[in-house]
Enzyme design. Structure first.
Site, PDB file in Angstrom:
ATOM      1  N   LEU A   1       0.824  -1.207   0.000  1.00 27.25           N
ATOM      2  CA  LEU A   1       0.000   0.000   0.000  1.00 27.25           C
ATOM      3  C   LEU A   1       0.860   1.259   0.000  1.00 27.25           C
ATOM      4  CD1 LEU A   1      -2.842  -0.961   2.529  1.00 27.25           C
ATOM      5  CD2 LEU A   1      -2.815  -1.180   0.043  1.00 27.25           C
ATOM      6  N   HIS A   2       1.975   1.256   0.750  1.00 23.08           N
ATOM      7  CA  HIS A   2       2.862   2.421   0.752  1.00 23.08           C
ATOM      8  C   HIS A   2       3.481   2.658  -0.626  1.00 23.08           C
ATOM      9  CE1 HIS A   2       2.579   2.416   5.145  1.00 23.08           C
ATOM     10  NE2 HIS A   2       3.206   3.577   5.135  1.00 23.08           N
ATOM     11  N   GLU A   3       3.822   1.585  -1.312  1.00 24.65           N
ATOM     12  CA  GLU A   3       4.393   1.748  -2.655  1.00 24.65           C
ATOM     13  C   GLU A   3       3.361   2.324  -3.617  1.00 24.65           C
ATOM     14  OE1 GLU A   3       7.389   1.957  -5.244  1.00 24.65           O
ATOM     15  OE2 GLU A   3       7.608   1.211  -3.193  1.00 24.65           O
TER      16      GLU A   3
END
Length: 527
Positions: free
Chosen positions: A448-450
Site C-alpha cells: 500500500l505504501h508503494e
C-alpha cells in the site's frame, strides 16, 4: 527615674561565665540594634517590651552563629552524585531541554538566513506547473471513487435479502412444508455467498485499480496524484471493512448460536437493520477505517472547536508549502546536481550521501511533524466533531516509543485498527503464528505504501515497500529493549527509533524518489 536609667535596666546584659570580653561583645550588638530600631530613645510602654526581647533574641542567635565558623560539619552523610545511577532521586533535566530547544531555534534561524542569502525568495503562487488535464482527471478520479461504496451497499442489500430468504426457508422447513434437500440447499447458499464475496472483491479492486491507472498515466503533478491515490486507498480500505464486517454479522444472523460473540454495542443496530444509506454515509465520512453498525457519539457539535482545528490545518498547510518550496526543493535539487558531478569513487559517494541525508533529515522531519499534526490532530478532530464521532484516539504518544514496534502501534491508530482487525486477527484465527501474521501485515502495508508513493511520482522503485519490510527486523531488534527492566532499555530503544525514522527512513526515500523524478522529467523547480 531618667530615661537613661530605664534603658540601662532594660538592656542589662546577662552575667556570663566566659568573662568580660563576651559581655562587651554582647553589649556592642545590643547597642547597635538599639540604634537601628529607633533613632530616639523609646518610651517605656507595654508594647515596646516584647519587641525589645525579640531583638535581644535575634542578636543572641546572630552571636551564636558567628562562633566557630571554621568547624561547621559540611559532610554529614554519604551521598551519590546527582547524575549517578545510585542517586536517591532522578534530577530534572528541564534546563537541558530548554537549552536544546534554544540551540535548535538558533541553528534553524541561521539556516533560514543562509537560505535567503543564497536563493532569495523561492515561493511563488503562480509558478506551479500543472496541466489542465491534471486537474480534470484528478477531479474525475476523486469524485468517482466514493461510488464504489454505494456499489458495496447494493451488494449488501442483495446479501441481506438472501439471508432473510434462508431464514424463511428454515422456518418453512421446520413447519413441515416440502423443500429442497439439505445438500441442494447448502450448495445454493454456498454458491450465493461466494458470488457475494466475488462481487465485493471485484468492486474493491475496481475502486483502487481505476484510480491507480488514471494517476499513473494521466496525472503528471505529484500533489494531485497523491491526493487522488490517498483518497482511493482510504475508500478501498473502508470498502473492505464494510464487506468483511457485514459478512460476519450475516453469519451471526444465520447461526444465532454464534451471536453471543458479537460486541454488545452492536445490539443497538442489529443486522440487517444497519444496511441503510444513512448508515453507510456516516461510515464514509467518519474518521475511521473500521466499519461498525454503531459508534460512540458525542452529545453535540462545538463549532468553535471545529473552527480552531480548521484554522490550525490551514496555517500548517501553508507552512508545509513554504518549507517545501523554500528549503526542501532546493536542497533536493542541489543534492541531485552534486551527485551527478561526483567522481566514480565509492568512498566519496558514501560520504556525500551521509552528509546529504543528515542535512535533509531536519527539514523532512519538520515537514512530517507539521503534516502529522495538521492531519491527525486538526483535520480528523474537526471531522470527528462535525460527525459527532466519540472515539478520537487517532494516535498515542508515539514520540516516546521504546521500540519500533510500539511506534507502529501508536502513531496511526486508524490504520493499526484496520490491520489488526482485518488482517492480523483473521490470519491468527486460521492457524498462522503471530510472527508470520505480523510479517504479512508489513508486507501488505509495504504494498500500500508503494502504491501511495510510487504511483503519484511515476516511479515504482520498491523503496517504500522495502522500507516497510525492513521494519520487521528493526521490531525484533528493539523488542528486548522494550521489555528490559528500568529506563535504560527504553531510552536506547527510543533513540534507535528516532535514528531509523529521521536519518534512515524519510531522507533516503525522498532522495531516491526525487532522483528518479529528475531523471525522468527533468526539473521540479516549478512544482
Amino acid at each position: 527615674m531618667s530615661q537613661t536609667a530605664i534603658h540601662a535596666s532594660i538592656f542589662q546584659p546577662p552575667k556570663l561565665s566566659n568573662g568580660v570580653m563576651r559581655r562587651n561583645t554582647f553589649n556592642g550588638h545590643v547597642n547597635t540594634l538599639k540604634k537601628e530600631v529607633s533613632p530616639e530613645p523609646p518610651t517605656f510602654e507595654s508594647a515596646t517590651l516584647p519587641a525589645v526581647h525579640k531583638a535581644m533574641k535575634s542578636a543572641s542567635s546572630e552571636f551564636k552563629s558567628e562562633k566557630y565558623r571554621h568547624v561547621a560539619a559540611v559532610h554529614r552523610s554519604s551521598r551519590a552524585a546527582c547524575l549517578s545511577h545510585d542517586a536517591e532521586s532522578i534530577p530534572s533535566f528541564l534546563g537541558f531541554r530548554n537549552v536544546m530547544v534554544l540551540v535548535l531555534i538558533f541553528m534553524n534561524m541561521r539556516l533560514i538566513i543562509e537560505n535567503f542569502m543564497k536563493y532569495g525568495v523561492l515561493v511563488c503562487v503562480r509558478c506551479h506547473n500543472y496541466r489542465s488535464q491534471d486537474l480534470s482527471m484528478a477531479a474525475l478520479a476523486f469524485f468517482l471513487v466514493p461510488c464504489h461504496l454505494f456499489v458495496a451497499y447494493i451488494i449488501e442489500l442483495v446479501a441481506a435479502q438472501h439471508a432473510k430468504g434462508v431464514i424463511g426457508r428454515r422456518k418453512r422447513s421446520n413447519s413441515g412444508r416440502p423443500l429442497l434437500g439439505d445438500i441442494d440447499r447448502r450448495k445454493i447458499a454456498g454458491a450465493a455467498w461466494k458470488n457475494i464475496g466475488l462481487a465485493h472483491f471485484t468492486n474493491a479492486c475496481l475502486c483502487l485499480g481505476f484510480t491507480t491507472f488514471v494517476v499513473f498515466n494521466y496525472i503528471n503533478h505529484p500533489l494531485f496524484g497523491t491526493i487522488c491515490q490517498l483518497h482511493a486507498l482510504i475508500v478501498w480500505l473502508k470498502n473492505c471493512s464494510y464487506a468483511f464486517t457485514n459478512r460476519d454479522l450475516r453469519h451471526a444472523l444465520l447461526y444465532p448460536q454464534y451471536a453471543k460473540a458479537l460486541p454488545e454495542i452492536y445490539s443497538a443496530c442489529p443486522y440487517p437493520q444497519n444496511i441503510t444509506l444513512s448508515n453507510l454515509t456516516y461510515f464514509w465520512w467518519a474518521p475511521t477505517l473500521v466499519y461498525q453498525p454503531v459508534y460512540p457519539r458525542s452529545p453535540s457539535i462545538r463549532w468553535s472547536f471545529v473552527a480552531k482545528r480548521l484554522a490550525e490545518a490551514a496555517v500548517l498547510s501553508v507552512f508545509i508549502w513554504l518549507a517545501s518550496a523554500q528549503y526542501a526543493a532546493p536542497l533536493l535539487r542541489n543534492s541531485y546536481i552534486r551527485k551527478t558531478a561526483l567522481p566514480n569513487d565509492n568512498l566519496a559517494l558514501a560520504g556525500f550521501m551521509a552528509e546529504r541525508i543528515m542535512k535533509l533529515s531536519t527539514i523532512s522531519l519538520v515537514i512530517w511533524l507539521a503534516g502529522f499534526f495538521a492531519f491527525f490532530q486538526s483535520v480528523l478532530n474537526a471531522l470527528a466533531e462535525v460527525m459527532r464521532f466519540g472515539d478520537r484516539e487517532f494516535y498515542a504518544d508515539w514520540w516516546n516509543s521504546p521500540s519500533v514496534g510500539v511506534y507502529w502501534r501508536t502513531w496511526n491508530k486508524p490504520v493499526y485498527h484496520f490491520m489488526r482487525r482485518h488482517v492480523y486477527s483473521p490470519l491468527v484465527g486460521r492457524g498462522w503464528s503471530q510472527k508470520s501474521a505480523s510479517i504479512m501485515v508489513f508486507v501488505f502495508s509495504g504494498f500500500l505504501h508503494e502504491l501511495l508513493v510510487g504511483v503519484p511520482t511515476h516511479s515504482i522503485l520498491g523503496i517504500a515497500f522495502v522500507g516497510m519490510v525492513i521494519q520487521i527486523p528493526l521490531i525484533s531488534a528493539t523488542l528486548p529493549l522494550e521489555r528490559m527492566q528500568g529506563t535504560n532499555g527504553r531510552i536506547i530503544g527510543n533513540c534507535v527509533f528516532w535514528v531509523s525514522f529521521c536519518l534512515v527512513g524519510q531522507p533516503v526515500a525522498a532522495l531516491m524518489y526525487f532522483s528518479s523524478w529528475q531523471a525522468k522529467y527533468g526539473s521540479l523547480s516549478k512544482l
